[in-house]
Scaffold this active site. Sequence first.
Site, PDB file in Angstrom:
ATOM      1  CE  LYS A   5      -1.926   3.037   1.833  1.00  0.00           C
ATOM      2  NZ  LYS A   5      -1.755   4.447   1.375  1.00  0.00           N
ATOM      3  N   GLY A  45       6.461   5.303   8.457  1.00  0.00           N
ATOM      4  CA  GLY A  45       5.619   6.498   8.471  1.00  0.00           C
ATOM      5  C   GLY A  45       5.613   7.123   9.843  1.00  0.00           C
ATOM      6  CB  SER A  46       3.235   9.436  11.399  1.00  0.00           C
ATOM      7  OG  SER A  46       2.041   8.704  11.238  1.00  0.00           O
ATOM      8  CB  VAL A  94       0.044   5.751  11.030  1.00  0.00           C
ATOM      9  CG1 VAL A  94      -0.413   4.556  10.217  1.00  0.00           C
ATOM     10  CG2 VAL A  94      -0.819   6.968  10.684  1.00  0.00           C
ATOM     11  N   GLY A  95       1.967   4.265  13.268  1.00  0.00           N
ATOM     12  CA  GLY A  95       2.711   3.074  13.699  1.00  0.00           C
ATOM     13  C   GLY A  95       2.028   2.385  14.874  1.00  0.00           C
ATOM     14  CD  GLU A 133      12.366   4.304   9.293  1.00  0.00           C
ATOM     15  OE1 GLU A 133      12.269   5.217  10.157  1.00  0.00           O
ATOM     16  OE2 GLU A 133      12.437   4.503   8.074  1.00  0.00           O
ATOM     17  CB  CYS A 178      12.849   8.593   8.987  1.00  0.00           C
ATOM     18  SG  CYS A 178      13.661   7.518   7.813  1.00  0.00           S
ATOM     19  CD  GLU A 208      10.217  12.790  12.031  1.00  0.00           C
ATOM     20  OE1 GLU A 208       9.066  12.339  12.240  1.00  0.00           O
ATOM     21  OE2 GLU A 208      11.114  12.132  11.486  1.00  0.00           O
TER      22      GLU A 208
END
Length: 477
Positions: free
Chosen positions: A171, A224-225, A228-229, A246, A280, A379
């Site tokens: 995705k 990703g963020s 969402v992780g 990650e 990242c 970040e």
Amino acid sequence: MEKLFIDGKWVVAVSGDSIPVYSPITGDSFATISRGKEEDVDLAVKAARTAVKGEWSKLAATDRGRLLMKIGQSVLDHLDELAEIEAKDTGKPMSLARKDIQALARYFEFYGSAADKVHGQVIPYMTGYAVDIIREPYGVVGHIIPWNYPAQMLGRTIAPALAMGNASVVKPAEDACMTSLRFAELATEAGLPSGVLNIVTGYGYEAGSALSSHPDVNMITFTGSPQVGTLIQAAAAQNHVKCVLELGGKCPQLVFNDADLDKAVPAIVGAIVQNSGQTCSAGSRVLIQEDIYDEVITRVAEQFKTLRVGSPESASDCGPIITHAQFKRVQEFIDDCLASGLTPLAEGKYANNLPENGYYIKPTLFGPVPRDHRLAKEEVFGPVLAAIPFKDEDDAVALANGTDYGLVASVWTENGARQQRIARKIEGGQVFINCYGAGGGVELPFGGVRKSGHGREKGFLALEEFSLTKTIVHHYE
Ligand code: NAD
């Protein structure tokens, strides 16, 4: 409209819905992609399941490897075309887009040549027993990837998965997925069997969520963020499957008073402005020993002032920010820094002929940033560098480890013992001594601790991440 790639075929989403794709360079909509949802993800997972049980599972590791290397070669044969797609989709400078496509090819070369070098083990056990440990694929792997390095992320996550004999459902990010679609076509032309690689475009809360919670997916990888992780990990936990995350960083670059500043300064600047800071592992904090703080900051500021922000064709140092939403997020962060009393020490400039409605942000240097300021800890995911002075080695390490993240760090010092001491005390997945990032390094295991995630991708270790051991005990007496 771009279609979904499922079971070796282009198909429209079951709902027929689409998503507009906006150019970060001009702000205009230039394409539409299919809005895949739960039912499309289900079809992709079924295709992957069939593939993983079929001819793919019977292929010798050497033949899988050869096929992967052929795919890598095809990527190189289409370098110009893929780099143009990537630059148009993300806005990044053409020079960087070309490097990203070369990295995509490199992942397939590296893991293609490694596929038949993953050996098992023989364990000495009781008399009359032979014990072997073999490695097997997980089965169907779900990969959810972001928009900042779409081509590189694709290679990083699927090449080792396929090398170990898994089948993949990807995705990609709704904001940048064109390269993955063209790549799927090239991989199929190179001979990848139907169903081994499936691409379902769509929104995270629909297609992404359906993939991460699908009961027939055996492993999930996500980049990703952190927010969402957390959702991905919870979904993986519901199904009791492995999950690699990650999630970003606030990476420190430590500069000691014996550092070679001619080497350090350009690397410090490059580590934050590459990809407009949307990395990242961006070196977003420069930590400087207090007696050389003024000298370092003056030299970094001089370089910041020479930076140009522009479209991919303008030979600029930085492209635009990926989306309007992300642009607003970065701009608001900078505004917040200004409102809190921070003064920019230096800024880059806009290139000539900047398209009017693109999402451009000038690289900005702030310092000295108070240690409890949000810029010292959070970040930004934009081209913003925070400079912070430190006293001594202990102070530097405490500062470096003093955020929720732990991903990458660099140490600039000529003192060999100090290099080793600091490298061992840094909490994170990679430490660079007198360099930064080392050009991406497909060969170098990568990953984080704490809010930066867990698990390792890249390097030979990724082959272990994407496979399971099985212990076979044979009693022969
Ligand atoms: P995101 O985490 O929302 O999106 C990353 C991927 O996850 C995309 O493919 C997205 O569609 C998918 N996704 C989103 N919601 C999902 C859900 N509920 N279930 C499953 N998949 C879902 O990131 P973003 O909004 O694109 O960017 C926001 C922030 O994330 C950035 O500011 C940055 O801090 C961070 N980020 C980090 C990286 C990285 O390399 N670590 C990359 C991109 C973004």
